[in-house]
Design an enzyme around this catalytic site. Structure first.
Site, PDB file in Angstrom:
ATOM      1  N   SER A   1       0.864  -1.171   0.000  1.00 54.35           N
ATOM      2  CA  SER A   1       0.000   0.000   0.000  1.00 54.35           C
ATOM      3  C   SER A   1       0.900   1.219   0.000  1.00 54.35           C
ATOM      4  O   SER A   1       2.096   1.084   0.182  1.00 54.35           O
ATOM      5  CB  SER A   1      -0.895  -0.014   1.238  1.00 54.35           C
TER       6      SER A   1
ATOM      7  N   ARG B   1      -0.184  -4.728  -6.312  1.00 55.22           N
ATOM      8  CA  ARG B   1      -1.414  -5.310  -5.773  1.00 55.22           C
ATOM      9  C   ARG B   1      -2.603  -4.585  -6.395  1.00 55.22           C
ATOM     10  O   ARG B   1      -2.571  -3.359  -6.558  1.00 55.22           O
ATOM     11  CB  ARG B   1      -1.439  -5.132  -4.241  1.00 55.22           C
TER      12      ARG B   1
ATOM     13  N   THR C   1      -7.051   1.829   4.511  1.00 59.47           N
ATOM     14  CA  THR C   1      -6.666   1.124   5.731  1.00 59.47           C
ATOM     15  C   THR C   1      -7.679   1.379   6.841  1.00 59.47           C
ATOM     16  O   THR C   1      -8.117   0.442   7.516  1.00 59.47           O
ATOM     17  CB  THR C   1      -5.259   1.553   6.181  1.00 59.47           C
TER      18      THR C   1
ATOM     19  N   CYS D   1       0.264  -7.761 -16.504  1.00 52.87           N
ATOM     20  CA  CYS D   1       0.874  -8.461 -15.371  1.00 52.87           C
ATOM     21  C   CYS D   1       2.154  -7.733 -14.978  1.00 52.87           C
ATOM     22  O   CYS D   1       3.065  -7.594 -15.787  1.00 52.87           O
ATOM     23  CB  CYS D   1       1.198  -9.902 -15.715  1.00 52.87           C
TER      24      CYS D   1
ATOM     25  N   CYS E   1       4.841 -14.846  -9.840  1.00 54.67           N
ATOM     26  CA  CYS E   1       3.606 -14.177  -9.416  1.00 54.67           C
ATOM     27  C   CYS E   1       3.810 -13.431  -8.094  1.00 54.67           C
ATOM     28  O   CYS E   1       4.401 -13.955  -7.156  1.00 54.67           O
ATOM     29  CB  CYS E   1       2.505 -15.226  -9.277  1.00 54.67           C
TER      30      CYS E   1
ATOM     31  N   CYS F   1      -0.981 -10.222  -7.168  1.00 59.10           N
ATOM     32  CA  CYS F   1      -1.697  -8.944  -7.260  1.00 59.10           C
ATOM     33  C   CYS F   1      -3.141  -9.138  -7.707  1.00 59.10           C
ATOM     34  O   CYS F   1      -3.968  -8.263  -7.501  1.00 59.10           O
ATOM     35  CB  CYS F   1      -0.968  -7.973  -8.187  1.00 59.10           C
TER      36      CYS F   1
ATOM     37  N   CYS G   1      -4.701 -10.460 -13.231  1.00 60.48           N
ATOM     38  CA  CYS G   1      -5.114 -11.337 -14.329  1.00 60.48           C
ATOM     39  C   CYS G   1      -6.511 -11.896 -14.088  1.00 60.48           C
ATOM     40  O   CYS G   1      -7.309 -12.023 -15.007  1.00 60.48           O
ATOM     41  CB  CYS G   1      -4.101 -12.463 -14.519  1.00 60.48           C
TER      42      CYS G   1
END
Lengths: 249, 543
Positions: free
Chosen positions: B51, B299, B335, B488, B511, B514, B517
Site C-alpha cells: 500500500s 497489488r 486502511t 501483469c 507471481c 496482485c 489477471c
C-alpha cells in the site's frame, strides 16, 4: 542416543540482501529472518533418527538475539523435543559459538551433534569443525547420509571425486549437506504444540565463554552490476572480440 | 481420500491484513475467552502487504485508543501535500486543495509502511491471545448444509504433475462457528462465496485499480519526511483513471507508486511501463536521481466504493476489508475503512454468538449506521464520474460534488460494466511508445520482480490456470494480442512463438499475488488459485 542440533537464525533465503549505504554490512532492518536451510536439514535428520528409533531425544540450540527463540520454535514444530537459547549479540563469530556449544555439550552430554555445514549469511563453514576440534571428537563434514551402526555411525560425505563413507565412533560431530534429506513442513497442530515445548534461555556470560571479536570486517560491497551485452554480426567478429577484447582465446 | 486433521475455533479469519487483524483484536476485546485463529498465505504477516500508504488513524484510535503508547510504526506525520495535474513536460499544482478536494485533507494522518503496520497489529493481536499462523493458505471454503463451516488449508508437497511428493503434507480442515474473509481485493475464496451466495446481486460491478510500487532510498538533502505528492493526467489518456503517488517517510525512504484503473480500454497499455515512465517526469525525476531502489511490489485494489459493495454476510460468516471493497477511492485510502469494517464484523459476530444466529446479520445494520457508511456515501459519486466523463471533466465534477454539494448530491452515479469487458480490439488501438529502461531510474520488469523477493516452491501445480485453454488463441491473442503479457506487473505471462504458432507461457513462479489477471482477463478465463502457503512475495520492512 541423544542428539544436539545447533541452529542459526539468518536472513531468509528468498530475501535479496543489500549492503548498507555506509558499506559496514548487510542491512537487516525489517528483513525476514528464518532458520539457516542447512540447519533445517540437520534438524530433519535428527528427527528422522529419533523416529527410526536410533535416537531418544533431539535438543536444538541457538546462539543469538532474543528473536532466535522463534527459530527454535520452528525446529520444535518440526519435531525437536526441547530447546536452549543462548542469548548474545547479533551474529557472534564461529569460534565463540563453538565454545558455547562445547560448554553445552559438557552440560547435556549428547552422543551426536549435527550441524548445518555452513550458514547462508556469512558462509563461514567453520563452527562444526571448530566444535569437533575443541571437543577432540571425530567429525564427518558435508554428510549426505547418516546411518546408525552397532555402537557408532556411518556417514557418507560428498567429496570432490564422488562420495566417501566414514565410520565414526560416538560421540561425534556431523555437518549436514544439501542432499542429506528434504526437510518436512511444520504442520499447524505441531506449530501449536511447539509453543508448549520447553525452551530454556541462558546468557552467554553464564557459560563463561569469552564472546570477544577476533575478526574485523574491513568492508562489505555489492558485486558489480552486469554490463550490457552486445550483438555481434558474424562469427568472425565474435572471434575477433573474444581474442582482442575479452582476451580469452 | 486423504484423512485430514481438523482443528476447531470459535472464529476463523482468512487473511492477515488490516481488516482481518482489526477484527481479531476487536473480537478478543469483546470476548476474551473466544478462540480466534487467523491464517495468512504469506510467509509472515506483512509479506504480501502493498500500500502507499497514508493512514487516517480514525479507526485505529477506536480500536486501540492508547496506540500512541504502544511503540507503533506511525512515526511520520503528514506535514504538507500537493496534488498535480500533469502534461508531458509540465505539472500544474491544484490550488486550494483543502477546499476543492476536502476528502484529501491529510492533516493528522501518517505516512507508513502498511507491512510494518500489520506486523505491529499482529503483535497486538497475539498479546490478546489471537492464534496467528502465517504460511498457511486457505485453499477452499468448507460449506455444510448451506453454511460456511470453515476452510481447507492447501496441501503441501504436491508435485507439478499433481502427485504426492516425498514431503507431502495434506491440508487441514480449520473449522469455526464464524469465518471472516479478509483476503483483500479479489480474494480467491471471496470469489467463490460471491458466486455461491449470489452476494453481488443488486450491487454495481466492481471496478479495480492496479497499484505498482517501489520503495527508494534517496539522498538526505532531498528527503522531506511527511511530504505527500499525488498526480493525475499524463501519462494516461483522458479516459484512463489513475495517477502517481510519492510519499517521503522514515529514514530517507520514499514510497513511489502508480495506480492504473483497470477499466482501461487500450489492450496495448502497460501499467508497469506507465509507472516507470512517470518517474522521468520533471516533477519526479530529481527526487530519484542519486537514489537507489530497494523494493518492488504490486497489488490490485477495489475502486468501486459504496455502489459496488456486495452483500456482506452469509450463513457462517462475512466479508471484511477490501475483499468486500471498502476502499475510499477519492480519499486514496483504505486502511482505516478496512479496519473499521473488520471491527464492525467482529461486533456483529458477538451479537450473533449471543443470539446463536447462523449469520452475523447485524454487520450490515452496524455498517449503515457507522461513520464508515457516511464517509463512503459522501465519496460515492467521484470515481464513477471519472468513469463516465473522463479525467478532466471528472475532476471538475469531483470539485463540484465535494466542495459545493459536500457529497450530498441527490443522485448516485453507477458503474455499468466489469473491467474485463472494457478492452477494445488491439487492431484498432494505438500502441504507446514506452521508453527503454535506463537502469538508473527506470528498470525492466524482471529486475523489478527480483526485488519483490517472490518465490514459489518449484515443484507444485501451476496456481494460475486457464479454465478453457482453447479460448486463449481466438480471444486473448487474435483480438487483444495477449494483454496479460502487459498488465501483469511480474512477467508471469509470456507469448512464445508469436511469429509462427503463438502460445501462452505461464511463469507462475514470478507471481506477486496482485490478482490483476483474475480481474482483467477478457473472458475471465484466467483463474487465480492459492499456491502452497508461504509462497509469493516476501516484502521486507518499509514496504
Amino acid at each position: 542416543m541423544k542428539i544436539l542440533v545447533p541452529i542459526k537464525r539468518v536472513v531468509d533465503y528468498n530475501v535479496k540482501v543489500r549492503v548498507k549505504m555506509d558499506g559496514s554490512g548487510v542491512d537487516l532492518t525489517g528483513v525476514k529472518m528464518s532458520m539457516n536451510p542447512f540447519d533445517e536439514i540437520a534438524v530433519e535428520e535428527a528427527i528422522r533418527l529419533r523416529e527410526k528409533g536410533a535416537a531418544t531425544e533431539v535438543v536444538v540450540v541457538s546462539v543469538g538475539v532474543a528473536q532466535a527463540a522463534d527459530t527454535l520454535r520452528t525446529a520444535m514444530a518440526m519435531g525437536a523435543d526441547r530447546a536452549i537459547l543462548v542469548q548474545s549479540e547479533e551474529s557472534p563469530e564461529p569460534l565463540a559459538v563453538a565454545k558455547i556449544l562445547k560448554a553445552l555439550v559438557t552440560r547435556e552430554s549428547p552422543d551426536l551433534v549435527i550441524l548445518g555445514k555452513q550458514a547462508i549469511d556469512d558462509d563461514m563453514n567453520a563452527t562444526g569443525q571448530m566444535l569437533a576440534g575443541l571437543l577432540d571428537w571425530p567429525q564427518a563434514t558435508f554428510a549426505s547420509k547418516i546411518e546408525k551402526t552397532g555402537d557408532g555411525i556411518e556417514v557418507t560425505r560428498e567429496v570432490d571425486g564422488g562420495s566417501e563413507t566414514l565410520a565414526l565412533a560416538l560421540p561425534a560431530v556431523v555437518t549436514a549437506d544439501l542432499r542429506l534429506n528434504e526437510p518436512r513442513y511444520a504442520s499447524l497442530p505441531n506449530i501449536m504444540k511447539a509453543k508448549k515445548k520447553p525452551l530454556e534461555t541462558l546468557q552467554a556470560a553464564d557459560l563463561g565463554v569469552d564472546m570477544g571479536r577476533r575478526l574485523t570486517v574491513v568492508s562489505v560491497a555489492e558485486p558489480p552490476g552486469r554490463k550490457a551485452g552486445v550483438k555481434v554480426g558474424s562469427a568472425a567478429e565474435l572471434v575477433e572480440k573474444l581474442r582482442n577484447e575479452a582476451k580469452v582465446i | 481420500m486423504t484423512e485430514r486433521e481438523t482443528m476447531t475455533f470459535d472464529v476463523l479469519i482468512v487473511g492477515g491484513g488490516p481488516s482481518g487483524l482489526a477484527a481479531a483484536i476487536r473480537l478478543k476485546q469483546l470476548l476474551p475467552d473466544l478462540a480466534v485463529c487467523l491464517v495468512e498465505k504469506g510467509s509472515e504477516i506483512g509479506a504480501h502487504i502493498v500500500s502507499g500508504a497514508v493512514i487516517d488513524p480514525h479507526a485505529l484510535g477506536e480500536l486501540l485508543p492508547d496506540w500512541r503508547d504502544r511503540d507503533s510504526p506511525l512515526t511520520t506525520p503528514v506535514t504538507d501535500e500537493d496534488m498535480y495535474y500533469l502534461t508531458q513536460n509540465r505539472a500544474f499544482r491544484v490550488p486550494a486543495l483543502g477546499l476543492l478536494m476536502p476528502h484529501l485533507a491529510n492533516h493528522g494522518n501518517f505516512v507508513i509502511s502498511l507491512g510494518d503496520f500489520c506486523r505491529w497489529l499482529a503483535a497486538q493481536a497475539e498479546q490478546l491471545g489471537v492464534e496467528i499462523y502465517p504460511g498457511f493458505a486457505a485453499a477452499d471454503v468448507l460449506i455444510e448444509e448451506g453454511r460456511v463451516a470453515g476452510v481447507l488449508t492447501g496441501d503441501m508437497g504436491i508435485t507439478r504433475a499433481g502427485e504426492e511428493g516425498p514431503n507431502y503434507a495434506p491440508g487441514m480442515e480449520l473449522r469455526a462457528t464464524y469465518t471472516l474473509f479478509a483476503e483483500g481485493c479479489r480474494g480467491s475464496l471471496t470469489k467463490t462465496l460471491m458466486a455461491r451466495y449470489a452476494l453481488r446481486e443488486g450491487a454495481d460491478p466492481q471496478t479495480y485499480g492496479l497499484g505498482i510500487k517501489e520503495v527508494w532510498e534517496i539522498p538526505a538533502d532531498r528527503h522531506r519526511p511527511g511530504h505527500v505528492v499525488h498526480s493525475f493526467g499524463w501519462p494516461l489518456d483522458d479516459h484512463t483513471y489513475g495517477g502517481a503517488w510519492l510519499y517521503h517517510f522514515g529514514r530517507n525512504l520514499v514510497s513511489y507508486g502508480f495506480v492504473t484503473g483497470l477499466a482501461y480500454s487500450n489492450p496495448w497499455l502497460s501499467p508497469y511501463d506507465e509507472m516507470q515512465r512517470t518517474k522521468l517526469h520533471p516533477l519526479f525525476r530529481p527526487i530519484f536521481e542519486g537514489g537507489r531502489r530497494l523494493i518492488y511490489g504490486a497489488r490490485a485494489l477495489s475502486e468501486g466504493g459504496l455502489q459496488s459493495i456486495p452483500r456482506l454476510t452469509f450463513p457462517g460468516g462475512a466479508l471484511v476489508g477490501d475483499a468486500a471493497g471498502f476502499l475510499n477511492t477519492p480519499k486514496i485510502k483504505g486502511t482505516h475503512t478496512a479496519m473499521k469494517s473488520g471491527m464492525l464484523a467482529a461486533e456483529a459476530i458477538a451479537d450473533a454468538l449471543a443470539g446463536k444466529e447462523a449469520e452475523p446479520v447485524s454487520y450490515t445494520a452496524r455498517f449503515r449506521s457507522s461513520w464508515l457508511h457516511e464517509e463512503l456515501h459522501g465519496a460515492r459519486n467521484i470515481r464513477p464520474a471519472f468513469a463516465k466523463w473522463g479525467t478532466r471533466r471528472g475532476a471538475l465534477y469531483a470539485g463540484f460534488d465535494a466542495a459545493l454539494l459536500r457529497g450530498r448530491a441527490p443522485w448516485t452515479l453507477h458503474f455499468t460494466h466489469g473491467d474485463n469487458e472494457a478492452l477494445a480490439p488491439a487492431a484498432s488501438s494505438p500502441k504507446p511508445a514506452y521508453p527503454k529502461p535506463d537502469g538508473k531510474i527506470t528498470f525492466d520488469k524482471l529486475s523489478s520482480v527480483f526485488l519483490s523477493n517472490t518465490n514459489h516452491e518449484e515443484d507444485q501445480p501451476v496456481h494460475l490456470r486457464l479454465r478453457d485453454p482453447d479460448l486463449w488463441r481466438p480471444v486473448n491473442w487474435d483480438r487483444f494480442r495477449a494483454p496479460e503479457s502487459r498488465y501483469c506487473p511480474a512477467g508471469v505471462y509470456e507469448v512464445a512463438d508469436a511469429e509462427t504458432e503463438p502460445r501462452l507461457v505461464i511463469n507462475a513462479q514470478n507471481c506477486v499475488h496482485c490478482k490483476t489477471c483474475d480481474i482483467k482477463d477478457p473472458d475471465q478465463n484466467i483463474d487465480w488459485r492459492t499456491p502452497e502457503g508461504g509462497g509469493g512475495p516476501n516484502y521486507p520492512g518499509g514496504m
